[in-house]
Design an enzyme around this catalytic site. Structure first.
Site, PDB file in Angstrom:
ATOM      1  N   LYS A   1       0.871  -1.170   0.000  1.00  0.00           N
ATOM      2  CA  LYS A   1       0.000   0.000   0.000  1.00  0.00           C
ATOM      3  C   LYS A   1       0.912   1.226   0.000  1.00  0.00           C
ATOM      4  O   LYS A   1       1.636   1.467   0.973  1.00  0.00           O
ATOM      5  CB  LYS A   1      -0.905   0.022   1.224  1.00  0.00           C
ATOM      6  CG  LYS A   1      -1.796   1.267   1.284  1.00  0.00           C
ATOM      7  CD  LYS A   1      -2.555   1.355   2.597  1.00  0.00           C
ATOM      8  CE  LYS A   1      -3.277   2.685   2.699  1.00  0.00           C
ATOM      9  NZ  LYS A   1      -3.912   2.880   4.022  1.00  0.00           N
TER      10      LYS A   1
ATOM     11  N   GLY B   1      -8.579   9.233   9.804  1.00  0.00           N
ATOM     12  CA  GLY B   1      -8.929   9.305  11.214  1.00  0.00           C
ATOM     13  C   GLY B   1      -9.993  10.311  11.590  1.00  0.00           C
ATOM     14  O   GLY B   1     -10.323  10.452  12.775  1.00  0.00           O
TER      15      GLY B   1
ATOM     16  N   ALA C   1      -9.874   5.338   4.220  1.00  0.00           N
ATOM     17  CA  ALA C   1      -9.745   6.462   5.159  1.00  0.00           C
ATOM     18  C   ALA C   1     -11.038   7.249   5.319  1.00  0.00           C
ATOM     19  O   ALA C   1     -11.743   7.529   4.349  1.00  0.00           O
ATOM     20  CB  ALA C   1      -8.617   7.411   4.773  1.00  0.00           C
ATOM     21  N   GLY C   2     -11.324   7.575   6.574  1.00  0.00           N
ATOM     22  CA  GLY C   2     -12.407   8.487   6.905  1.00  0.00           C
ATOM     23  C   GLY C   2     -13.728   7.848   7.243  1.00  0.00           C
ATOM     24  O   GLY C   2     -14.620   8.518   7.778  1.00  0.00           O
TER      25      GLY C   2
ATOM     26  N   ASN D   1      -9.836   1.137   9.459  1.00  0.00           N
ATOM     27  CA  ASN D   1      -8.948   0.955  10.601  1.00  0.00           C
ATOM     28  C   ASN D   1      -9.511   1.663  11.835  1.00  0.00           C
ATOM     29  O   ASN D   1     -10.022   1.038  12.757  1.00  0.00           O
ATOM     30  CB  ASN D   1      -7.555   1.446  10.281  1.00  0.00           C
ATOM     31  CG  ASN D   1      -6.525   1.129  11.360  1.00  0.00           C
ATOM     32  OD1 ASN D   1      -5.346   1.351  11.175  1.00  0.00           O
ATOM     33  ND2 ASN D   1      -6.923   0.586  12.497  1.00  0.00           N
ATOM     34  N   SER D   2      -9.470   3.004  11.845  1.00  0.00           N
ATOM     35  CA  SER D   2      -9.827   3.758  13.043  1.00  0.00           C
ATOM     36  C   SER D   2     -11.234   3.468  13.527  1.00  0.00           C
ATOM     37  O   SER D   2     -11.481   3.362  14.737  1.00  0.00           O
ATOM     38  CB  SER D   2      -9.682   5.262  12.780  1.00  0.00           C
ATOM     39  OG  SER D   2      -8.338   5.591  12.505  1.00  0.00           O
TER      40      SER D   2
END
Length: 257
Positions: free
Chosen positions: A97, A158, A184-185, A206-207
């Site tokens: 990645k 995040g 992301a996001g 992830n987050s």
């Protein structure tokens, strides 16, 4: 559900997981198990054989999943290429990645350095998955140099602002010959379902999982949402209409005809 093809390799799950921000390795492992993810991104710094307690290679290898080393922390194409080569040597995985964000205040991916790194890594035989701005022109250029997929951000890393780039992502999907993976996001499973419904091939989360009150339960919720969104897209969503349309038209006995 059809398989996800990345660089000639097939995967059943369309949920990809990151490994940062978890409060412990044990919680992370349980969340990955609950997610059913077969691809997991790992920062190079987590390959620490000198400190077994901090090394994720062993625990992740036991799950039988495919590792995707990322180049997080790289600020240039040259740094990303070096990180990718080291990640392949340590993990044995052909995936990378590409993640290049030189400004720590907003963590936006650098489009120029990302393009240069991807071009070199694709030539070197990597299965390249670039984290990128939601830019349709850049997405096509990355496809042309041999990337296996493109990974436009839904919103800043995040932030949990969801699919703020949805209109640009739709343009990328419309013109893409390779998988489009929102990265992301995302904050809620409903946003993952929406990404799949609009035509994305997968999502990376992830987050939203790591920071949840119950990461394993949230991982399972995201897995279900991804499957539901993909299935809905495959089933064929109804078209939108600017005016109301009765589902049960009035019959003659009500109109007096």
């Amino acid at each position: 559900m059809k398989t996800l093809n990345l660089g000639g390799k097939e995967f059943e799950s369309r949920l990809i997981m990151g490994t940062g921000k978890f409060s412990s390795v044990e919680i992370m492992i349980e969340a990955i198990k609950a997610s059913g993810a077969e691809l997991v991104t790992v920062a190079l710094r987590r390959f620490n054989r000198e400190r077994p307690a901090d090394d994720l290679l062993g625990p992740l290898a036991q799950l039988g999943i495919t590792l995707v080393p990322n180049t997080s922390g790289a600020r240039s194409a040259a740094e990303a290429v070096r990180a990718a080569q080291l990640g392949r040597e340590l993990s044995g995985s052909p995936f990378v990645k590409v993640e290049i964000h030189p400004n720590p205040h907003h963590l936006m991916p650098d489009p120029i350095e990302t393009y240069e790194a991807c071009r070199e890594l694709a030539k070197d035989g990597f299965i390249v998955l670039p984290y990128m701005p939601a830019d349709p022109v850049l997405a096509k250029r990355l496809e042309e140099v041999g990337c296996a997929a493109v990974m436009p951000l839904g919103s800043a890393i995040g932030t949990g602002h969801g699919l703020s780039t949805a209109e640009m992502v739709k343009l990328i999907i419309a013109d893409s010959g390779i998988p489009v993976i929102v990265d992301a996001g995302l904050r809620a499973p409903s946003e993952a379902a929406a990404a799949m419904e609009m035509g994305c091939s997968a999502v990376l989360v992830n987050s939203a999982i790591a920071a949840a009150g119950n990461p394993s339960a949230m991982a399972a919720a995201f897995a279900a949402a991804v499957k539901a969104g993909f299935s809905a897209r495959a089933a064929g969503l109804m078209s939108r209409c600017d005016h109301a349309v009765a589902t049960s038209p009035l019959t003659s006995f009500l109109t007096g005809a």
